[in-house]
Scaffold this active site. Structure first.
Site, PDB file in Angstrom:
ATOM      1  N   ASN A   1       0.856  -1.197   0.000  1.00 23.44           N
ATOM      2  CA  ASN A   1       0.000   0.000   0.000  1.00 23.44           C
ATOM      3  C   ASN A   1       0.899   1.259   0.000  1.00 23.44           C
ATOM      4  O   ASN A   1       2.132   1.124   0.068  1.00 23.44           O
ATOM      5  CB  ASN A   1      -0.905  -0.057   1.243  1.00 23.44           C
ATOM      6  CG  ASN A   1      -0.104   0.145   2.507  1.00 23.44           C
ATOM      7  OD1 ASN A   1       1.061  -0.241   2.584  1.00 23.44           O
ATOM      8  ND2 ASN A   1      -0.700   0.758   3.487  1.00 23.44           N
TER       9      ASN A   1
ATOM     10  N   CYS B   1       2.002   3.561   2.109  1.00 22.00           N
ATOM     11  CA  CYS B   1       3.079   3.856   3.083  1.00 22.00           C
ATOM     12  C   CYS B   1       3.974   2.655   3.358  1.00 22.00           C
ATOM     13  O   CYS B   1       4.863   2.707   4.226  1.00 22.00           O
ATOM     14  CB  CYS B   1       2.454   4.424   4.347  1.00 22.00           C
ATOM     15  SG  CYS B   1       1.490   5.909   4.011  1.00 22.00           S
TER      16      CYS B   1
ATOM     17  N   GLU C   1       3.519  -0.440   4.579  1.00 20.27           N
ATOM     18  CA  GLU C   1       3.388  -1.396   5.689  1.00 20.27           C
ATOM     19  C   GLU C   1       2.533  -2.611   5.352  1.00 20.27           C
ATOM     20  O   GLU C   1       2.493  -3.567   6.120  1.00 20.27           O
ATOM     21  CB  GLU C   1       2.819  -0.682   6.933  1.00 20.27           C
ATOM     22  CG  GLU C   1       1.354  -0.263   6.857  1.00 20.27           C
ATOM     23  CD  GLU C   1       1.129   1.091   6.197  1.00 20.27           C
ATOM     24  OE1 GLU C   1       2.044   1.565   5.517  1.00 20.27           O
ATOM     25  OE2 GLU C   1       0.035   1.665   6.348  1.00 20.27           O
TER      26      GLU C   1
HETATM   27  O1  CDP Z   1      -4.012   7.574  10.583  1.00 20.53           O
HETATM   28  P1  CDP Z   1      -4.745   7.118   9.375  1.00 20.53           P
HETATM   29  O2  CDP Z   1      -5.696   5.994   9.607  1.00 20.53           O
HETATM   30  O3  CDP Z   1      -5.463   8.269   8.698  1.00 20.53           O
HETATM   31  O4  CDP Z   1      -3.710   6.625   8.255  1.00 20.53           O
HETATM   32  P2  CDP Z   1      -2.163   6.189   8.331  1.00 20.53           P
HETATM   33  O5  CDP Z   1      -1.969   5.171   9.391  1.00 20.53           O
HETATM   34  O6  CDP Z   1      -1.301   7.403   8.384  1.00 20.53           O
HETATM   35  O7  CDP Z   1      -1.956   5.487   6.925  1.00 20.53           O
HETATM   36  C1  CDP Z   1      -2.412   4.169   6.712  1.00 20.53           C
HETATM   37  C2  CDP Z   1      -2.681   3.949   5.276  1.00 20.53           C
HETATM   38  O8  CDP Z   1      -3.787   4.760   4.866  1.00 20.53           O
HETATM   39  C3  CDP Z   1      -1.578   4.348   4.323  1.00 20.53           C
HETATM   40  O9  CDP Z   1      -0.549   3.427   4.212  1.00 20.53           O
HETATM   41  C4  CDP Z   1      -2.366   4.449   3.034  1.00 20.53           C
HETATM   42  O10 CDP Z   1      -2.640   3.156   2.524  1.00 20.53           O
HETATM   43  C5  CDP Z   1      -3.647   5.093   3.512  1.00 20.53           C
HETATM   44  N1  CDP Z   1      -3.604   6.581   3.360  1.00 20.53           N
HETATM   45  C6  CDP Z   1      -4.133   7.151   2.222  1.00 20.53           C
HETATM   46  O11 CDP Z   1      -4.634   6.437   1.366  1.00 20.53           O
HETATM   47  N2  CDP Z   1      -4.105   8.515   2.033  1.00 20.53           N
HETATM   48  C7  CDP Z   1      -3.557   9.321   2.953  1.00 20.53           C
HETATM   49  N3  CDP Z   1      -3.551  10.638   2.733  1.00 20.53           N
HETATM   50  C8  CDP Z   1      -2.993   8.760   4.128  1.00 20.53           C
HETATM   51  C9  CDP Z   1      -3.036   7.385   4.306  1.00 20.53           C
END
Ligand code: CDP
Length: 570
Positions: free
Chosen positions: A269, A271, A273
């Site tokens: 994905n 980021c 992970e």
């Molecule tokens: O904290 P949150 O649940 O918003 O997201 P995160 O843990 O920072 O990011 C988890 C995943 O959400 C990332 O690896 C992406 O797959 C997705 N993501 C996204 O699609 N768009 C963003 N602006 C941020 C995160």
């Protein structure tokens, strides 16, 4: 609810349901009740008489106590018509115009629903090779990445955040050198994180100082050779320059591919992970470790009973998400439900260490990280096995690497997400990252200053009678406590921030968590501005030796605009 102002603001601005005039028509409590009800409701699919109300109350408490939060799309969309709850998707890119643009469309649909997408561009023929039907010349992976990037630019995720992508190219693709430099200009391909897909053969060639083969993705013929060391150095130099590309170790993702019969894992994905098969999606959730502590006569300690109960509820929650999720495409629904991957992780780890009086950059700190994650993954597996008893194993269990063990409900259970937004909502340090800065000075509208201090630091200083606004301003200006004379050594040792920690400890911590995480660990290794390419190279090699699944680095000041700045005003 014990939510701080920043958390409240994020929810109000971006997560609460709004009317057509942009006014919130939901409260923060209302949001958590909506999510709790929607997710708990899935229990009736397995047991008509399930006490959904009681479960919803448990989920509600879990979230409002900021003990566990599901990823952003679940908070935004659960119990609403859109109903798309996952953060992570991987889509295939096959080598034909029809299939490439089909994927552009599918990615747009996913972004619109709040999810992020990862792709491998490795199947695309290289720039300059011929196109049979037209006799023309192919544009190559990098030029198609620009198309995906433009499409992303135009679609905001659920109207709340910009779409995020991961682009991966195998190191043996003939266009690898173009790919390594495709983000040289900071203004280019901004909606992508990029990573080079590294193979074991390539790493061996680097170590032996020999050439390696470039392979045509179509014919699989060797079409050229490059010096592995030179390519590795180019990757390192580019990452030193502005943080990209990162690297991912493809063979390691596939070593841990739980259902190899379904093909190879080629991408993660955005980021990094969550490695996934094409058309697979995954929903994530994170436990706030700060809320898993108890105060005893001897000081703070980890409350393993509470952590255990929280893991149990979180696994139940995330498995239910798979049921109530409305997937953007029928094939994503089908592929996701065949493995039922979920990704439980943590946030607030650095804050937890501070509470326990341990330094992030110490062997003790690393050991605690390893122990906590070992516990979480072991218990997560046990709870997934419990669920399998009543709900059945994931459909491809008999083809999985676990086929001789007790049936599991979920092919993977744990993932360490960045928790970019979740950690703001929970008011804790993000993921397994160290604290970037303990004090910020914020300029509020009428030009007055607001000092924001990490609550654990504030409490510690107050207890010792050391707290003052003046001292806080000093810390904010310096960016770190390390060189401030008024602060006693024992406090300096515990309250270390990202830049006080050597890159080696960043990687050691990542590796400790990776050892006990089913999927991968989101982590950025921070370097100071004056770090050299040699420093970066060493960290890449260390991550390889310590069995990490990838590395992302960032050297302070290496991009004009960076998300976090030391010693400056937010
Ligand atoms: O904290 P949150 O649940 O918003 O997201 P995160 O843990 O920072 O990011 C988890 C995943 O959400 C990332 O690896 C992406 O797959 C997705 N993501 C996204 O699609 N768009 C963003 N602006 C941020 C995160």
């Amino acid at each position: 609810m014990q939510m701080n102002k920043n958390g409240q603001t994020v929810l109000e601005r971006r997560y609460l349901i709004k009317d057509e005039h942009g006014q919130n028509i939901e409260t923060v409590e209302g949001l958590f009740r909506r999510v709790a009800d929607a997710i708990a409701g899935a229990d009736t699919l397995f047991d008509k008489k399930a006490d959904v109300r009681a479960l919803s109350d448990q989920f509600y408490d879990l979230m409002t106590n900021l003990e566990f939060l599901p990823n952003s799309p679940t908070l935004m969309n659960a119990g609403r018509p859109l109903g798309q709850l996952s953060a992570c998707f991987v889509l295939p890119i096959e080598d034909s115009m029809e299939e490439i643009f089909e994927t552009v469309k599918n990615a747009a649909l996913i972004h619109k629903s709040g999810g992020g997408t990862g792709f491998s561009f490795s199947r695309l023929r290289s720039a300059g090779s011929t196109v049979k039907t037209t006799g023309g010349v192919a544009s190559g992976p990098v030029s198609f990445m620009r198309v995906f990037n433009m499409a992303t630019e135009a679609v905001k995720q659920g109207g709340t955040r910009r779409g995020a992508n991961m682009g991966i190219l195998r190191v043996d693709h003939p266009d690898i050198l173009d790919f390594i430099d495709c983000k040289k200009n900071n203004a280019d391909i901004t909606n992508f994180n990029i990573s080079v897909g590294i193979t074991e053969d390539f790493m061996k060639a680097v170590e032996l100082g020999i050439d390696y083969d470039l392979v045509d993705p179509h014919t699989k013929e060797v079409v050229g050779q490059l010096s592995a060391k030179e390519v590795f150095d180019k990757i390192v130099e580019a990452a030193w320059r502005n943080g990209e590309p990162g690297i991912i170790f493809l063979d390691r993702l596939n070593r841990d591919n739980v259902v190899p019969s379904q093909g190879e894992i080629e991408s993660t994905n955005p980021c990094g992970e969550q490695p996934l098969l094409p058309f697979e999606s995954c929903n994530l959730g994170s436990i706030n470790l700060c809320q898993m502590l108890k105060e005893t006569d001897g000081g703070w300690e980890l409350d393993y009973d509470k952590l255990d109960r929280t893991v149990g509820l979180a696994i139940h929650f995330l498995d239910n998400v798979i049921e109530v999720n409305k997937y953007p495409l029928p094939i994503i629904d089908e592929v996701t439900k065949s493995t039922r991957k979920i990704g439980l992780g943590v946030m607030g780890f650095a804050d937890m260490l501070a509470r326990l009086g341990l330094s992030y950059n110490s062997d003790e700190g690393v050991e605690v990280g390893e122990k906590v994650m070992d516990f979480i993954t072991t218990r997560a597996k046990a709870y997934s096995q419990e669920l399998a008893k009543t709900r059945g194993a994931f459909p491809l269990f008999a083809e999985s690497i676990f086929k001789d063990e007790a049936p599991l409900r979920n092919a993977t259970c744990t993932t360490i997400a960045p928790t970019g937004t979740l950690s703001i909502i929970a008011g804790c340090s993000s993921g397994v990252e160290p604290v970037f800065a303990y004090v910020f000075i914020r300029n509020v509208m009428d030009n007055t200053e607001m000092i924001e201090v990490n609550p654990i630091l504030r409490e510690t200083l107050e207890k010792r009678g050391l707290y003052s606004d003046e001292l806080m301003r000093k810390i904010a200006k310096e960016g770190t406590l390390a060189h401030i004379d008024e602060i006693p050594e024992d406090i300096k040792k515990v309250f270390v921030c990202s830049h006080d920690i050597s890159p080696t400890y960043h990687v050691k911590m990542q590796a400790a968590f990776q050892r006990h995480t089913d999927n991968a660990v989101s982590k950025t290794v921070n370097f100071t501005h004056d770090a050299t390419t040699l420093d970066v190279r060493e960290v890449y090699m260390l991550a390889y030796r310590l069995d990490c699944k990838g590395v992302t680095i960032y050297r302070d000041g290496s991009r004009d605009s960076q998300v976090l700045n030391i010693g400056s005003v937010k």
